[in-house]
Scaffold this motif. Structure first.
Motif, PDB file in Angstrom:
ATOM      1  N   LEU A  38     -23.011 -22.238 -43.901  1.00  0.00           N
ATOM      2  CA  LEU A  38     -21.838 -22.823 -43.246  1.00  0.00           C
ATOM      3  C   LEU A  38     -21.801 -22.586 -41.732  1.00  0.00           C
ATOM      4  O   LEU A  38     -21.425 -23.489 -40.984  1.00  0.00           O
TER       5      LEU A  38
ATOM      6  N   ILE B  91     -17.729 -25.562 -51.664  1.00  0.00           N
ATOM      7  CA  ILE B  91     -18.096 -25.828 -50.263  1.00  0.00           C
ATOM      8  C   ILE B  91     -17.449 -27.132 -49.794  1.00  0.00           C
ATOM      9  O   ILE B  91     -16.950 -27.223 -48.668  1.00  0.00           O
TER      10      ILE B  91
ATOM     11  N   GLU C  32     -23.029 -20.939 -49.133  1.00  0.00           N
ATOM     12  CA  GLU C  32     -22.050 -20.183 -48.323  1.00  0.00           C
ATOM     13  C   GLU C  32     -22.703 -19.701 -47.025  1.00  0.00           C
ATOM     14  O   GLU C  32     -22.106 -19.769 -45.959  1.00  0.00           O
TER      15      GLU C  32
ATOM     16  N   PHE D 235     -16.711 -29.815 -46.180  1.00  0.00           N
ATOM     17  CA  PHE D 235     -18.091 -30.198 -45.917  1.00  0.00           C
ATOM     18  C   PHE D 235     -18.596 -31.234 -46.914  1.00  0.00           C
ATOM     19  O   PHE D 235     -18.163 -31.265 -48.059  1.00  0.00           O
TER      20      PHE D 235
END
Length: 184
Positions: free
Chosen positions: A99, A128, A96, A133
């Motif tokens: 990012l 995620i 996290e 991503f």
């Protein structure tokens, strides 16, 4: 076989972690990780570990309120010192946290130290991936496996995970150990 509503189980597990004093974010990530692993069919890393996780918190094997420290020696390389926190929470926090770096530079690598078993890697990778991503996850494991003809363990199960988003479909995710069996 009796079916259990996983949302009720999730609520129960979360409340147990609250009772032992696990901080809110880690409680969320550990609970989600255990539930997700079992829903995914990876029972070896799912809710069957719940009692072990609770006891490791009660007995001080895991830090219930770790002081997570992030550092960067290079722009896209992040180091997370997890202060002996739960591996499921440490892995998720590391991803996290990366990012913004990924958005700025197009990629990031995260290394986590002073943590523990990160559980089912897909539990941290898929949230995620669902944000759009591509994620590669790797971890090492203790020496548990014998090489052919050896007398003592040398290799770990060393899991790896790869996930990417797909248009109008669930994300693709490969989460496996390259060893011939999983220790757990």
């Amino acid at each position: 076989m009796k079916k259990i509503n996983y949302k009720k189980l999730e609520k129960y597990i979360s409340s147990c972690f609250s009772q032992i004093g696990l901080n809110e974010i880690d409680k969320k990530y550990v609970t989600e990780g255990l539930i997700y692993a079992s829903l995914r069919g990876v029972d070896s890393h799912g809710i069957r570990l719940f009692k072990h996780y609770i006891l490791s918190g009660i007995n001080g094997r895991k830090n219930l309120n770790p002081n997570y420290k992030f550092s960067n020696k290079y722009k896209t390389m992040i180091l997370l010192n997890a202060d002996n926190g739960y591996g499921l929470a440490s892995c998720r926090r590391g991803l996290e946290n990366s990012l913004d770096t990924v958005r700025k530079y197009g990629m990031a690598s995260v290394s986590v130290i002073n943590s523990s078993h990160c559980g089912c890697l897909a539990s941290s990778v898929i949230p995620i991936v669902k944000k759009g991503f591509i994620v590669f996850g790797f971890t090492h494991a203790d020496s548990l496996l014998l090489s052919h003809g050896s007398k003592s363990p040398y290799f770990g199960t060393n899991p790896l995970c790869f996930g990417y988003p797909r248009l109008n479909k669930e994300p693709f995710c490969l989460d496996m150990s390259p060893s011939f069996f999983s220790w757990n």
